[in-house]
Design a protein around this motif. Structure first.
Motif, short mmCIF file in Angstrom:
data_model
loop_
_atom_site.label_atom_id
_atom_site.label_comp_id
_atom_site.label_asym_id
_atom_site.label_seq_id
_atom_site.Cartn_x
_atom_site.Cartn_y
_atom_site.Cartn_z
N ALA A 77 -44.55 -3.36 4.59
CA ALA A 77 -45.49 -4.18 3.82
C ALA A 77 -44.83 -5.47 3.35
CB ALA A 77 -45.99 -3.40 2.62
N ILE A 78 -45.56 -6.55 3.52
CA ILE A 78 -45.14 -7.85 3.01
C ILE A 78 -45.77 -8.01 1.63
CG2 ILE A 78 -45.40 -10.34 3.30
CD1 ILE A 78 -45.29 -9.89 6.32
N ASP A 79 -44.95 -8.34 0.65
CA ASP A 79 -45.45 -8.49 -0.71
C ASP A 79 -46.18 -9.82 -0.92
OD1 ASP A 79 -44.38 -6.02 -1.60
OD2 ASP A 79 -42.41 -6.94 -1.78
N VAL A 103 -43.65 -18.46 5.47
CA VAL A 103 -42.61 -17.89 4.61
C VAL A 103 -43.18 -16.63 4.00
CG1 VAL A 103 -43.31 -19.27 2.58
CG2 VAL A 103 -40.98 -18.36 2.72
N TRP A 104 -42.36 -15.59 3.84
CA TRP A 104 -42.82 -14.38 3.19
C TRP A 104 -41.70 -13.68 2.46
CZ3 TRP A 104 -42.72 -14.86 8.47
CH2 TRP A 104 -41.86 -14.01 9.16
N ARG A 105 -42.14 -12.80 1.56
CA ARG A 105 -41.23 -12.02 0.73
C ARG A 105 -41.56 -10.55 0.90
NH1 ARG A 105 -41.72 -9.52 -4.01
NH2 ARG A 105 -43.74 -10.48 -4.46
N ASP A 153 -38.01 -14.59 4.16
CA ASP A 153 -37.87 -14.97 5.56
C ASP A 153 -38.75 -16.17 5.87
OD1 ASP A 153 -36.37 -12.62 7.08
OD2 ASP A 153 -37.69 -11.69 5.61
N ALA A 154 -38.34 -16.95 6.87
CA ALA A 154 -39.13 -18.09 7.34
C ALA A 154 -39.16 -18.06 8.86
CB ALA A 154 -38.53 -19.40 6.86
#
Length: 150
Positions: A20-22, A49-51, A57-58
């Motif tokens: 899961a991406i927050d 971009v994700w957390r 990460d980008a």
């Protein structure tokens, strides 16, 4: 990579990773047409971009059209950066010279290594470096518009 992109009938389709991406945000798709020998090359790029937890990460997702046929470029690469408050935290340099000179159409993903952190102000950003074949003018830079901040 944490996410993949598929090119279907000219549309980019993002698939989610197994975990899961927050939080995630992406730029609008950006386009540039390069005045190359033979048919002009078109490049389409989206920056995300994700957390996930405390890991950021980008990645750049994209595709080109009208490559191959004749030599188009003397240089063609992309630097993707994971930034926090406009300062590069990590980056990756992806070289597509051989592929774009030999392949009419392809999709690509160029991502950074992950960084651990917290807080807001994280973005994906990128620059395309290219040198048109036989134009005698050297390298050019296309600075893309970064993703929105998360």
């Amino acid at each position: 990579m944490l996410a993949t992109v598929a090119i279907l009938a000219g549309m980019m389709v993002f698939t989610s990773p197994a975990h899961a991406i927050d939080e995630r945000d992406c730029s609008d798709m950006q386009h540039k047409e390069f005045a190359t020998p033979g048919t002009n090359v078109d490049l389409y790029i989206t920056l995300c971009v994700w957390r996930t937890g405390s890991r950021y990460d980008a990645e750049a997702f994209g595709e080109w059209w009208d490559g191959g046929g004749v030599r188009k470029f003397d240089a063609f690469r992309m630097e993707v950066r994971l930034e926090k408050n406009d300062a590069a935290i990590t980056y990756n340099d992806c070289n597509y010279l051989s592929a774009v000179n030999s392949t009419e159409h392809s999709g690509f993903t160029c991502g950074t290594t992950s960084a651990t952190g917290s807080g807001s102000g994280w973005t994906a950003d990128a620059t395309v470096l290219y040198d048109l074949d036989s134009d005698g003018k050297g390298e050019y830079f296309w600075d893309l518009t970064g993703s929105p901040k998360i």
